[in-house]
Every structure is written in C-alpha cells, then in structure tokens.
Enzyme design. Structure first.
Site, PDB file in Angstrom:
ATOM      1  N   ASP A 194      -9.751   2.750  -4.705  1.00  0.00           N
ATOM      2  CA  ASP A 194      -8.675   1.879  -4.233  1.00  0.00           C
ATOM      3  C   ASP A 194      -8.755   1.679  -2.729  1.00  0.00           C
ATOM      4  O   ASP A 194      -8.618   0.574  -2.223  1.00  0.00           O
ATOM      5  CB  ASP A 194      -7.303   2.485  -4.583  1.00  0.00           C
TER       6      ASP A 194
ATOM      7  N   ASP B 270      29.684  -7.639  24.503  1.00  0.00           N
ATOM      8  CA  ASP B 270      28.740  -6.529  24.683  1.00  0.00           C
ATOM      9  C   ASP B 270      29.038  -5.387  23.712  1.00  0.00           C
ATOM     10  O   ASP B 270      28.344  -4.374  23.713  1.00  0.00           O
ATOM     11  CB  ASP B 270      28.825  -5.983  26.118  1.00  0.00           C
TER      12      ASP B 270
ATOM     13  N   GLY C 188      -5.881  -9.335  -4.428  1.00  0.00           N
ATOM     14  CA  GLY C 188      -6.344 -10.670  -4.791  1.00  0.00           C
ATOM     15  C   GLY C 188      -6.175 -11.018  -6.250  1.00  0.00           C
ATOM     16  O   GLY C 188      -5.724 -12.101  -6.593  1.00  0.00           O
ATOM     17  N   MET C 189      -6.515 -10.096  -7.148  1.00  0.00           N
ATOM     18  CA  MET C 189      -6.454 -10.398  -8.578  1.00  0.00           C
ATOM     19  C   MET C 189      -5.032 -10.662  -9.041  1.00  0.00           C
ATOM     20  O   MET C 189      -4.802 -11.471  -9.933  1.00  0.00           O
ATOM     21  CB  MET C 189      -7.064  -9.245  -9.383  1.00  0.00           C
TER      22      MET C 189
END
EC number: 1.3.7.7
Length: 508
Positions: free
Chosen positions: A294, A36, A429-430
């Site tokens: 953005d 503990d 994504g790009m």
C-alpha cells in the site's frame, strides 16, 4: 498592520487569552471594543469545552473614550474577583485599544489594592507579535510571576523529585489535537517510568507553578509555545529542556533517546532501546505499513506541506523519510522563526516557502499540482477548488479537526494516526475510475466539476465528451494543462482537436 480576511496566526490578544483560559481558575479581562471579543464564541464553538470561557470584555465605548478607561477597567477586575474568586486575573488590551496608549500597569496596581486574587497585565507588544509569540510570552510571564512570588515567600520547592520527573510545557486550549497529544505524552512518560511533575498550561493551577523547579527536565513538544519558559527554568534552576517533537517513528525514538541521556546524566540508570524496538515493531503500525505494498504505491507521489513550524517540519520528515513521498515544497507561516524551519526541512524537500499570504500559498499549490496537500483549513479550501485532496495537519482549523475520538499526533499511537491521514489523503485512482464505470450516487456533473470557478474558456460538446473519457484521477490535471495550452495559443473554446493537440504538446 494590514487588512486581511484570512490570517494563519491571529492577533496577539488571542494568544494571551488562550493561555489564560487554559489554566484552571484564571480569568481574563479583555480591554477592547466590540468586535475584538470573538474569542469566547470561537473557543466555545471549536474546542468543545464543557466549561464557560473565563474571559470578560471591558468594552471600550464612547463613554470610555470621553472619560478614560481606568474606572471601568478597575471596576470590572474587582467585580470579577468578587464573583468568581479566581487565583489570577490577567488584563490584556487588543491592538485596537492599544492605540489609546493608556497606563494599564497603573490600572492593575489600583485593582490589586482591592482584589483578593492576583492581578497581572499581559505585557505584549500588540503590533510586533502574533498569536503564537504572545502565547509564548504570556506563559513565560505567568510562570516567572509565580516562581518569583514563591521565592519571596520562601515557598519555592527545594531540590529534585526522588524519581525522574518532567514538566510538559505548551499544551493549550484551541491547539491542534493538543488534548490527545497531552494524553499520549502522559502515557509515554508512564511507560518510561517518568513522573509528570506539572503539565502547563492546559488544566493546571497557577499554584502548581512553584513546584516546577523539582522536575529533572522540561519537555517542550511544540516549537511555538513553551521554549521561552523552558529557557527561563534552565537559567534559574539548571533544568535541561528537550525540544524534540515526538512525531513520527524516527523523531519519537530520537526524543526518547535524548530523555535517556538527560536523566542518566543526573544519576538514573535507564536503557530505553528495548522499549523503542518493541514500540516501533509491534505497537506502532507505521514502520510495518511503510514496507507494505500500500505504501509502495505512494512512492514518488508529489505532496506539499504547509503549517506551523512544529507540524509542517514533522510531517515533511515523515513523508520524505518514512514513506518515500516526494515533498515538492514545505512551508510555514511562522516567519519569525524561519531560520529553524529551513534548517529542519531543507534536505527533505525541493523548496522551502515562508509566507503568511494565503494567496501566495494557493498559487504555489496550483503551480506544482501535487497529488495531495497537507496544510491548514485554508489549504483544504484551496484543495477543494483545485480538486486536490488535503489532509489537515496544523492550526488554524475548523470544528471537524477537534475530534471527539482519540486522535493524537504524538507518540507511537500518533504515528498510526498520521499514517492513516497521509494514506487516506491521496486519491486512490481505481476508486474514482470504478465509480465512472459502474456509476453510483455521484453524478457525471459532480465527478467532472471544474477545477476553477472562474475559467474563461468554453468546452465544446465534443471536447467535454473526450475529456470525460479520461480516468477521473488524472482528469483534473489534463483539464488544467489543456486550458493552459489553449490560453497560451489564444483559443477561446476547447474542442476535441485542441485537447489532442494539448496532449501531444505537454504530455498531459
């Protein structure tokens, strides 16, 4: 009690030890078996503190079980008092040693006869409370102890400070970005012309607690820790408290307006509207960013949020209200305060999830396939398994979320940090697509890694080739939908024909 290999909130004694080790010159004695006693290692490894963790384990072993604990515990308290000269020694059992049903109050009374400093038993039910509840109760207990002690001795500070002042309650060791939040809150109070009367428990002395009554108001930035103490101070001294977390542009402004209302009611004449406008328009970049192209790229993207009440509620509001992101579900592991959480987030998300089961949370994430996850260390693991990016917004956390650089979540600088975290958590994504076109250090195998380690389906060469033609940022989703389609129809392997059929059937 249940056996678990992952807990969002630890056992009660961890909460007590967090409070004790946050104060200056306070020592904790943990009455516990070996096993503990991991708090020392956890604190020194994670929070990057310069000082040794002031916790000593009074080990429950076979000799103790045969003879009783009193002699050993009292000896340990008296020895530490002589060696360290602490202002306070806090004795805490653990859920394991609580089984012995010993009279620890008697141990404390015996030790107090010989110790020069104060000795206290952290009076927490270890089977009913978790880490956060125990921390809240232990802090309240220590504050009450020293205020009552000062009152008996006639040392309690009279009246209020000449200028507006605040007690900031709830910043602790091992808290999520607590040190940075603390610095930002002090800076914010200075900008508002408010003196910080005390800041507890992190870095405070127990001798400072007797002057808490002098503050004009108490600020409780974290829902989980400090509310009980603030309510006690309101009951004893009539000190109002503010429990609005200043996280995000909207909530920070709401907190400041509440401060204005509270101190003006006590005779001050302040108007913070110009300050709020200046900070929102020129200091915080978040408001400007939310109107930029953005941020518009994120509009409508799906996200899920999970954490403690404070951070999960705040991030849900920021995502939905300030950035236009669709929060599919928001959840908390603070089941004991679920009503408050529902009230805060229900209008900003489709579904509210209250659970301490990491498996249930992982399944809920896999079910909705969000574009990003905002959660704890466990949700980061889930995200890696499912190939979904994750921003860590709440404890429990690993060492990389105890940053050395300045990264508050509160105040106006906090809005910038949160905006960065949110934007950078979404896969662009790009970026993924360009890596495929032009190559790079990433190999095809890494980019197309499976979303699940235990997939029972085989992809044929032509099926895999067809899958690889799909842009990386949607490939994981297409793969999951195709595998689901194949299982539903009993296919054992997936070729190009199955992939085409799945795309037609589910619009993958």
């Amino acid at each position: 009690m249940k056996l678990a290999y992952w807990m969002y909130a630890g056992p009660a004694h961890i909460g007590t030890l967090r409070i004790a080790s946050s104060f200056k010159n306070v020592h904790a004695i943990m009455h516990a078996p070996i096993g503990d006693d991991y708090f020392n290692v956890m604190r020194s490894m994670l929070s990057r503190e310069r000082d040794f963790t002031p916790v000593t384990t009074s080990v429950v072993d076979r000799n103790v079980l045969a003879r009783g604990s009193q002699e050993k515990v009292v000896d340990n308290i008296v020895r530490k008092d002589a060696e360290e000269h602490p202002d306070l020694i806090v004795l805490t059992p653990t859920c394991t040693s609580s089984i012995l049903q010993e009279d620890l109050h008697n141990f404390v009374e015996r030790a107090q006869l010989e110790a020069k400093g104060d000795v206290m038993l952290a009076d927490v039910n270890h089977y009913r409370y978790n880490e956060l509840q125990a921390a809240d109760r232990t802090l309240d207990q220590i504050v009450q102890y020293y205020i009552e002690k000062a009152r008996k001795r006639g040392e309690l500070a009279e009246g209020k400070t000449a200028k507006p002042s605040v007690n900031i309650i709830g910043t602790t060791t091992l808290g999520f970005h607590n040190n940075h939040d603390c610095t930002e809150l002090k800076r914010l109070m200075a900008d508002l012309g408010i003196k910080v009367n005390t800041l507890i428990p992190e870095g405070a002395s127990v001798n400072d607690l007797k002057k808490m009554s002098q503050a004009w108001f108490n600020l409780v930035p974290y829902r989980e820790l400090g509310l009980t103490t603030a309510r006690y101070l309101e009951e004893q001294f009539g000190t109002p408290y503010i429990d609005i977390t200043p996280m995000g542009v909207v909530e920070t402004a709401r907190c400041i307006r509440k401060i204005q209302q509270v101190i003006n009611a006590q005779g001050a004449e302040v108007d913070y509207e110009n300050f709020i406008n200046e900070q929102t328009l020129h200091v915080s970049q978040a408001a400007w960013f939310s109107r930029s192209i953005d941020c518009q790229n994120l509009t409508g993207k799906k996200a899920v949020v999970f954490g403690d009440n404070t951070h999960a509620a705040a991030i849900t509001k920021i995502l939905a209200r300030e950035m236009g992101i669709h929060v599919v579900w928001a959840g908390t592991y603070c089941k004991y305060d679920a009503g408050w959480f529902r009230e805060q987030v229900s209008e900003y998300c489709d579904e509210v999830l209250i659970s301490e089961d990491h498996g249930e949370i992982g399944d809920a994430i896999a079910r909705v396939e969000p574009s990003a996850i905002f959660g704890t260390q466990m949700e980061r693991h889930v995200g890696k398994r499912l190939d979904i990016p994750c921003g860590v917004i709440a404890a429990p956390i690993h060492v990389q979320n105890f940053p050395i650089g300045y990264k508050p979540f509160m105040g106006y600088e906090g809005t910038n940090q949160i905006t960065d975290l949110i934007y950078n958590s979404f896969t662009l994504g790009m970026e993924d697509h360009l890596l495929e076109i032009f190559g790079g250090h990433d190999t095809k195998e890494v980019i197309t890694r499976g979303i699940s380690a235990d997939s029972d389906l085989n992809w044929t060469k032509d099926g895999q080739a067809e899958l690889n033609k799909i842009p990386g940022f949607v490939r994981g989703k297409v793969k999951r939908n195709t595998e689901k389609f194949a299982r539903d129809r009993g296919f054992k392997e997936i070729n190009a024909e199955v992939l085409y059929a799945a795309k037609e059937a589910v619009g993958a």
